[in-house]
Design an enzyme around this catalytic site. Structure first.
Site, mmCIF file in Angstrom:
data_model
loop_
_atom_site.group_PDB
_atom_site.id
_atom_site.type_symbol
_atom_site.label_atom_id
_atom_site.label_comp_id
_atom_site.label_asym_id
_atom_site.label_seq_id
_atom_site.Cartn_x
_atom_site.Cartn_y
_atom_site.Cartn_z
ATOM 1 N N ASP A 49 -1.520 -3.693 -2.475
ATOM 2 C CA ASP A 49 -2.384 -2.520 -2.248
ATOM 3 C C ASP A 49 -3.784 -2.903 -3.008
ATOM 4 O OD1 ASP A 49 -2.618 0.394 -2.334
ATOM 5 O OD2 ASP A 49 -3.461 -0.098 -4.236
ATOM 6 N N ARG A 50 -4.822 -2.746 -2.155
ATOM 7 C CA ARG A 50 -6.062 -3.188 -2.450
ATOM 8 C C ARG A 50 -6.602 -2.516 -3.680
ATOM 9 N NH1 ARG A 50 -3.242 -2.966 1.488
ATOM 10 N NH2 ARG A 50 -4.129 -1.177 2.077
ATOM 11 N N THR A 51 -6.610 -1.235 -3.664
ATOM 12 C CA THR A 51 -7.177 -0.527 -4.630
ATOM 13 C C THR A 51 -6.546 -0.840 -6.010
ATOM 14 O OG1 THR A 51 -7.809 1.399 -3.412
ATOM 15 C CG2 THR A 51 -7.377 2.018 -5.550
ATOM 16 N N CYS A 84 -9.886 -1.984 7.117
ATOM 17 C CA CYS A 84 -9.753 -1.320 5.801
ATOM 18 C C CYS A 84 -10.955 -1.388 5.052
ATOM 19 C CB CYS A 84 -8.505 -2.163 5.028
ATOM 20 S SG CYS A 84 -8.126 -1.699 3.352
ATOM 21 N N ASN A 85 -11.422 -0.523 4.504
ATOM 22 C CA ASN A 85 -12.769 -0.432 4.038
ATOM 23 C C ASN A 85 -12.627 -1.466 2.571
ATOM 24 O OD1 ASN A 85 -14.965 1.525 5.291
ATOM 25 N ND2 ASN A 85 -12.643 2.356 5.554
ATOM 26 N N THR A 86 -11.598 -0.941 1.887
ATOM 27 C CA THR A 86 -11.392 -1.693 0.544
ATOM 28 C C THR A 86 -11.091 -3.128 0.572
ATOM 29 O OG1 THR A 86 -10.177 0.676 0.035
ATOM 30 C CG2 THR A 86 -9.989 -1.367 -1.576
ATOM 31 N N ALA A 87 -10.366 -3.478 1.583
ATOM 32 C CA ALA A 87 -10.363 -4.861 1.679
ATOM 33 C C ALA A 87 -11.336 -5.710 1.880
ATOM 34 C CB ALA A 87 -9.119 -5.256 2.942
ATOM 35 N N THR A 127 -11.446 5.459 -1.277
ATOM 36 C CA THR A 127 -10.691 5.108 -2.335
ATOM 37 C C THR A 127 -11.301 4.849 -3.630
ATOM 38 O OG1 THR A 127 -10.467 2.684 -1.949
ATOM 39 C CG2 THR A 127 -8.856 4.054 -0.709
ATOM 40 N N LYS A 166 -0.920 7.887 4.342
ATOM 41 C CA LYS A 166 -0.358 6.606 4.396
ATOM 42 C C LYS A 166 1.157 6.595 4.385
ATOM 43 C CE LYS A 166 -3.759 3.413 1.765
ATOM 44 N NZ LYS A 166 -3.734 2.635 2.697
ATOM 45 N N CYS A 196 -12.582 5.402 4.267
ATOM 46 C CA CYS A 196 -11.264 4.872 4.208
ATOM 47 C C CYS A 196 -10.622 5.191 5.648
ATOM 48 C CB CYS A 196 -10.301 5.562 2.980
ATOM 49 S SG CYS A 196 -8.575 5.070 3.239
#
Length: 234
Positions: A49-51, A84-87, A127, A166, A196
């Site tokens: 999990d990136r967040t 994936c924006n967060t990644a 996120t 998810k 996201c």
């Protein structure tokens, strides 16, 4: 026609990966199978999990992200994209592991955003990891944009909705999410970035306030990838 092969680092989450592939296909003006681009997908669900990692808890996702990037290059991808924006917080590490281009979904989205609003104000729904890392906000200034985040109580609703998607529940917490968007519209915002990719998935299934323009990074990167591959978008 000489076409370049698209590589997708996927699995974050699987449904968002499916939706990116779908948007590549549905945004293409191809009249036959052969006019579509070749697409290689690594639906790597082993990526942590990136967040969680950005917020100081959980396993580092970089090794698995790099494994996917290197593997796709070896398979013949000419360039990479990632739903994936967060990644994208880890973009430099990933890009440094490969010799092919990596198209930055966030940068492409901000270019679109700068054309979508006249006053520079645009909402960002994402996120906690994306918001707290500032990966959109730091770049937005260069595009003349000021990103408006939800208030903490509303951000908690956004996160619940993201993680319900998810988990395979596309309608769970959707009413709370709709209230967040309506509140942004009431406050005068004309557009929001769906920062996201689970939210990019959601817009296919739920009703949202029609006063708002929704900037979907999945569609933005799908169209950019089509151009880069040598194919034609609609």
């Amino acid at each position: 026609m000489i076409k370049k092969t698209i590589g997708i680092i996927g699995g974050m989450g699987p449904l968002a990966t499916v939706k990116l592939f779908e948007r590549i296909v549905t945004n293409s003006s191809a009249a036959s199978d052969q006019q579509h681009p070749r697409v290689l997908i690594d639906n790597n669900t082993n990526i942590p999990d990136r967040t969680g990692f950005i917020l100081g808890r959980g396993e580092d996702p970089v090794p698995e992200l790099i494994k996917s990037a290197v593997g796709l290059e070896k398979m013949g991808a000419d360039f990479l994209i990632m739903p994936c924006n967060t990644a994208h917080f880890f973009l430099n590490e990933i890009s440094g592991s490969i010799s092919i281009p990596f198209i930055d979904m966030l940068e492409e989205t901000l270019k679109e955003a700068s054309r979508a609003v006249s006053d520079g104000r645009i909402g960002l729904l994402a996120t906690d990891g994306t918001l707290q890392s500032g990966i959109y906000d730091k770049r937005a200034v260069d595009h003349g944009l000021k990103l408006i985040h939800p208030e903490p109580e509303d951000q908690a609703k956004v996160m619940k909705f993201i993680y319900s998607i998810k988990g395979g529940d596309l309608k769970g917490h959707s009413e709370d999410f709709q209230e967040v968007v309506t509140r942004m519209a009431d406050e005068g915002l004309k557009a929001v970035i769906l920062g996201c990719t689970e939210l990019s998935v959601a817009i296919d299934y739920i009703e949202l306030d029609k006063r708002i323009t929704y900037l979907d990074p999945l569609t933005v990167i799908a169209r950019r990838a089509l151009f880069e591959s040598g194919c034609v978008a609609k």
